[in-house]
Motif scaffolding. Structure first.
Motif, PDB file in Angstrom:
ATOM      1  N   THR A   1      16.329   4.200   1.680  1.00 46.58           N
ATOM      2  CA  THR A   1      15.250   4.709   0.820  1.00 46.58           C
ATOM      3  C   THR A   1      13.981   5.012   1.599  1.00 46.58           C
ATOM      4  O   THR A   1      13.151   5.792   1.160  1.00 46.58           O
ATOM      5  N   HIS A   2      13.800   4.362   2.728  1.00 44.10           N
ATOM      6  CA  HIS A   2      12.584   4.571   3.538  1.00 44.10           C
ATOM      7  C   HIS A   2      12.985   4.755   4.997  1.00 44.10           C
ATOM      8  O   HIS A   2      12.779   3.838   5.799  1.00 44.10           O
ATOM      9  N   PRO A   3      13.569   5.873   5.332  1.00 49.23           N
ATOM     10  CA  PRO A   3      14.022   6.024   6.723  1.00 49.23           C
ATOM     11  C   PRO A   3      12.886   5.769   7.713  1.00 49.23           C
ATOM     12  O   PRO A   3      11.799   6.328   7.568  1.00 49.23           O
TER      13      PRO A   3
ATOM     14  N   ARG B   1      16.241   8.197  -3.007  1.00 50.45           N
ATOM     15  CA  ARG B   1      15.420   8.294  -1.807  1.00 50.45           C
ATOM     16  C   ARG B   1      14.360   9.366  -2.017  1.00 50.45           C
ATOM     17  O   ARG B   1      14.618  10.422  -2.579  1.00 50.45           O
ATOM     18  N   HIS B   2      13.163   9.069  -1.547  1.00 51.77           N
ATOM     19  CA  HIS B   2      12.095  10.066  -1.617  1.00 51.77           C
ATOM     20  C   HIS B   2      12.283  11.093  -0.503  1.00 51.77           C
ATOM     21  O   HIS B   2      12.928  10.812   0.510  1.00 51.77           O
ATOM     22  N   SER B   3      11.684  12.248  -0.701  1.00 43.81           N
ATOM     23  CA  SER B   3      11.758  13.254   0.357  1.00 43.81           C
ATOM     24  C   SER B   3      10.945  12.773   1.569  1.00 43.81           C
ATOM     25  O   SER B   3      10.088  11.887   1.451  1.00 43.81           O
TER      26      SER B   3
ATOM     27  N   ALA C   1       0.838  -1.211   0.000  1.00 44.44           N
ATOM     28  CA  ALA C   1       0.000   0.000   0.000  1.00 44.44           C
ATOM     29  C   ALA C   1       0.869   1.256   0.000  1.00 44.44           C
ATOM     30  O   ALA C   1       0.531   2.257  -0.640  1.00 44.44           O
ATOM     31  N   HIS C   2       1.993   1.207   0.716  1.00 40.63           N
ATOM     32  CA  HIS C   2       2.906   2.360   0.740  1.00 40.63           C
ATOM     33  C   HIS C   2       3.450   2.619  -0.666  1.00 40.63           C
ATOM     34  O   HIS C   2       3.471   3.761  -1.138  1.00 40.63           O
ATOM     35  N   GLU C   3       3.877   1.562  -1.350  1.00 38.31           N
ATOM     36  CA  GLU C   3       4.429   1.742  -2.705  1.00 38.31           C
ATOM     37  C   GLU C   3       3.343   2.185  -3.675  1.00 38.31           C
ATOM     38  O   GLU C   3       3.581   3.020  -4.564  1.00 38.31           O
ATOM     39  N   ILE C   4       2.139   1.654  -3.525  1.00 38.85           N
ATOM     40  CA  ILE C   4       1.018   2.095  -4.367  1.00 38.85           C
ATOM     41  C   ILE C   4       0.755   3.586  -4.103  1.00 38.85           C
ATOM     42  O   ILE C   4       0.439   4.340  -5.024  1.00 38.85           O
ATOM     43  N   GLY C   5       0.940   3.992  -2.844  1.00 36.35           N
ATOM     44  CA  GLY C   5       0.785   5.412  -2.500  1.00 36.35           C
ATOM     45  C   GLY C   5       1.754   6.291  -3.276  1.00 36.35           C
ATOM     46  O   GLY C   5       1.388   7.360  -3.762  1.00 36.35           O
ATOM     47  N   HIS C   6       3.003   5.828  -3.415  1.00 41.56           N
ATOM     48  CA  HIS C   6       3.984   6.598  -4.207  1.00 41.56           C
ATOM     49  C   HIS C   6       3.516   6.724  -5.659  1.00 41.56           C
ATOM     50  O   HIS C   6       3.653   7.784  -6.273  1.00 41.56           O
ATOM     51  N   VAL C   7       2.969   5.646  -6.212  1.00 44.36           N
ATOM     52  CA  VAL C   7       2.491   5.688  -7.607  1.00 44.36           C
ATOM     53  C   VAL C   7       1.284   6.611  -7.716  1.00 44.36           C
ATOM     54  O   VAL C   7       1.212   7.455  -8.616  1.00 44.36           O
TER      55      VAL C   7
ATOM     56  N   ASP D   1       7.299  13.133   0.880  1.00 43.46           N
ATOM     57  CA  ASP D   1       6.731  12.078   0.024  1.00 43.46           C
ATOM     58  C   ASP D   1       6.535  10.782   0.815  1.00 43.46           C
ATOM     59  O   ASP D   1       5.543  10.070   0.638  1.00 43.46           O
ATOM     60  N   GLU D   2       7.502  10.482   1.672  1.00 47.63           N
ATOM     61  CA  GLU D   2       7.375   9.268   2.494  1.00 47.63           C
ATOM     62  C   GLU D   2       6.155   9.371   3.414  1.00 47.63           C
ATOM     63  O   GLU D   2       5.385   8.415   3.555  1.00 47.63           O
ATOM     64  N   HIS D   3       5.996  10.544   3.993  1.00 49.44           N
ATOM     65  CA  HIS D   3       4.870  10.753   4.903  1.00 49.44           C
ATOM     66  C   HIS D   3       3.545  10.629   4.142  1.00 49.44           C
ATOM     67  O   HIS D   3       2.598   9.987   4.609  1.00 49.44           O
TER      68      HIS D   3
HETATM   69 ZN    ZN Z   1       8.504   5.104   0.322  1.00 51.02          ZN
END
Ligand code: ZN
Length: 242
Positions: A212-214, A160-162, A105-111, A165-167
């Motif tokens: 990549t995902h702190p 790495r995403h900002s 779900a997290h990766e789908i969120g990035h997309v 973006d991670e949030h």
């Molecule tokens: Zn991420």
């Protein structure tokens, strides 16, 4: 020469058709070069779970694909267009369906939030990618162009995403999990496991994930807060998939 590169050069922005084309091209290269887990049952499970979550996302119309990379490294990433990868190492870290669902779900969120595409668009605006591609195109070296195109793809998925973006991907993940009828607490428990493993100095397996995902205690608190703020009651007509 891939036509999407011309489109990128001409427009400086990426529409959905171009996004799909970019994702497909990069995924084709990755799948040729990186060993993938070929386990029909496991692949089918990840595909089914991922598809249900993708349908619950804000971009259900994309054609999502899910791949398991045969590596001990713990990591996951998403390409533009809906190509989602997780490693066997990460899969082995998950202790339940909801934990695996949280990663997907997290990766789908990035997309869904177009994070990778926005990064590419920023590069195009600043001219760094354009300049690089022009040099290669004018130099007339197709093999080199292909190599650089893959490098461009690599930059998209490995960078790495900002923190923002991670949030946002975490927030979206909680929403999608709830909509799909999956307990979002899996996200918190997985993050806690990873944080604990890092604290135990066993960084060889989780270091890639952390680059990549702190994961911080703040991120875990934010995930808990997000879970509290959403209505965690799944829609009645939806059966849980895990
Ligand atoms: Zn991420």
């Amino acid at each position: 020469m891939p036509c999407f590169l011309f489109l990128l050069l001409a427009a400086g922005c990426v529409d959905e058709a171009q996004e799909r084309e970019i994702g497909e091209a990069i995924a084709g290269d990755i799948n040729q070069q990186i060993p993938l887990v070929q386990d029909p049952l496991l692949n089918a499970y990840v595909e089914r779970l991922g598809s249900v979550l993708a349908q619950a996302s804000d971009r259900p119309g994309l054609d999502y694909h899910f791949f398991i990379i045969d590596s001990d490294v713990v990591n996951a990433f998403a390409l533009p267009g809906g190509y989602i990868y997780l490693t066997r190492g990460l899969l082995e870290q998950t202790r339940s369906g909801p934990e695996l669902a949280a990663v997907l779900a997290h990766e789908i969120g990035h997309v869904a939030a177009r994070h990778g595409v926005q990064k590419l668009e920023r590069q195009l605006r600043t001219g760094s990618v354009v300049g690089m591609l022009y040099n290669v195109i004018l130099g007339g070296q197709p093999d080199l162009l292909r190599q650089r195109a893959l490098g461009l793809g690599g930059a998209l998925w490995s960078a790495r995403h900002s923190r923002e973006d991670e949030h946002e991907a975490d927030e979206l993940a909680v929403e999608y999990l709830v909509r799909a009828g999956v307990d979002p607490a899996g996200m918190v428990s997985l993050l806690q496991t990873l944080l604990q493993e890092e604290a135990d100095q066993d960084t060889s397996r989780v270091s890639e994930w952390f680059s990549t995902h702190p994961v911080t205690s703040q991120r875990i608190s934010q995930a808990k807060e997000e879970i509290r703020s959403v209505d965690a009651t799944p829609p009645e007509d939806r059966k849980s998939v895990v």
